[in-house]
Design a protein around this motif. Sequence first.
Motif: not given
Lengths: 403, 288
Positions: B217, B226, B275-277, B287
């Motif tokens: 992202r 993400i 949304v971060p992973a 998120a």
Amino acid sequence: MTGIVGSVLEAWDELRVHKVRVLLALVGVAVAVCAITAISAAGEMLRQVSAEQNDRWNGRAATLQVSAWPTGEGGSVMPAPEEYEQVFDEIVERYSVGYSSMLRNAPAPVRFPEGTREVYTTGVEPDWATMHRFEVTSGRWFTDADADRLSPALVVNQAFLDALGGVSVAEHPTVTIGGDNPVVATVVGAYPDAWPQAEPEAYVLVGAQAAWVTPESLEMTGPPSLELWVPEELADDLVGLVQRDVAGALSGVQADVFRFDSPDYASVDGAIRLVVLGVSVIALLLGGLGLVNIALVTVRYRIREIGIRRSFGASSGRVFFSVMMESVVATTVAGVLGVTVAVVALHNLPLDALMGYPVQDRPGFPLSAAVTGMVAAVGIGALAGLLPALVAVRVKVIDAIRY
Amino acid sequence: MSLLELSGVTRSVVLPDDRTLEILRGIDLTVDAGEHVSIVGRSGTGKSTLLNILGLLDAPTSGEYVLDGVPIGRLSGRARARRRGTDFGFVFQQFNLLQGRTALENVVAPLLYARGRQFWQRRTLAAEMLERVGLGDRLDTRPEKLSGGEQQRVAIARALVRVPRVILADEPTGALDVDTGSEVMDLLDTIARENGSALIAITHDLAVASRAARQFRLAEGVLTPIAISARSAGSLGALGAPGGQPSGPGADPGAAGHPAESGDDQAEHVARPLVPAHGAAPGEGDAA
């Protein structure tokens, strides 16, 4: 290699896609190129025609004419023909002149089927034809062997053949010349009339003229003269030397030696030619300006396309070259068109009417004129393409793609 | 060794009022040969700028970009152009086909910048490529006579005809309906895989993004890995930005879905990170 071919293909593709735009832009260029080419070619052709005519009448550069007229002072009389012949032979030998010809004009009574007519005969030697670019259209010119003929050889004009009853040289026609001691001469060659309704006339070897030349006719037409074809750089020196030699060898005569051929001159007046060329150049520049204008507008419309091509890997140099090539290819096409029209036009140019006499050796379209036209076309294309190419290079790729 | 590697890449521009606008901030990204990567983000977050840098259409302000072991900063403009032509194929949202040219001529166009066999056999190669994308019977058709899906197929054929090592797709389905977009992405995936080309797609469409092996992202100029599952793929709003509205300062609500966001006037319209992973730092609280 592929870069250049690719640019040309790209340019051609662009022109193909925008035919109407290109056509409109190029009309002016094509017309101007046509005018420039036609004027250059006409000038060249007419100069060539006049130069050949000049050679025909006056001899090639440099032809010296030697004459020796009795002064009449102290009871001097005209030397005998044999004396002239001897002196002239000595001069030719002394200066190792490669081409020379004695020349004597004499009227001759020729017995045609419809009666005897006085025909103007020109006595020459075989070299004369080379010196004057003279060519027969049927039969042949004189050779040295003709001097030994019992029946003098004649090279006559068409009017002469017509007066003989429309015979052809192939029939080996003969004709009787002379009054009290007539000789039967044979026609060995013929040439066209110099102008319509020309009178019969004939060339004959100068030695053969003795059969009908009389002292009276010599008094009227003058003594024989001599023509020498010499290197141009020696002409001036030889004038003085030959004059001195002739004056020393023949007593009681005024020896004259002068250069007989005249320098080339352009039939189309130089000033007029310059004016027409000037107008053509201005027309070419105006056509080029139109091209620049349209090309600049087009580049603005093509910003996105230029950006897309940059994404294909086109360097700024390639973009510059391609846009410039579009202009060059376009004007080259216009140039080819213009030159073609000029060639067709000049091929059908009534040179005879323009020159006032029949042109026997019609000159071909001069290559130099075609080259001039094409150089002008390519040059204006390069000039006209320069500005749009610079604009195209300055297009920011990212903006161009988003455009 | 990675095919391409960005380390600490930034991109900033100076605005007319002498302020400096940071579009990209410290981007780190590695992509291997044949890998499929997607980058999502709202309009104005710098996605296209990043894509332009990756495709050598733009240069970073700072940081290093190494392509196949070669630092790009050391290459001349001409060498960069050459590598752009040989190593990258671009697929644009608006197709960017050349008007007035047939499908075949459009696909031939990149080959005019090639050398050797690719140049001299360009028409054959282009025809084969169009055959592969299912347009073998539309070679002589002009773009304006083709449907949107067909036009994008031509664009894909054009991007792939030089067998690039990296395909850069900027919203490849943005101008297509859902079904056609899906077909086009299937095609792009398939041919990229067959050619062994890496595929980097930037998109608003999470369904498109979810096809990639790795997803990122881009928000406020920061690139964050993400994870988007096919199940969660939907709109960007579903991933934490209600209504899909950008929430950054000066955000332009009307800009959503617009592909061009890297310009000076739009770069400040940065969206909040999505949304971060695996607990990546920026925007974690958003998120879904």
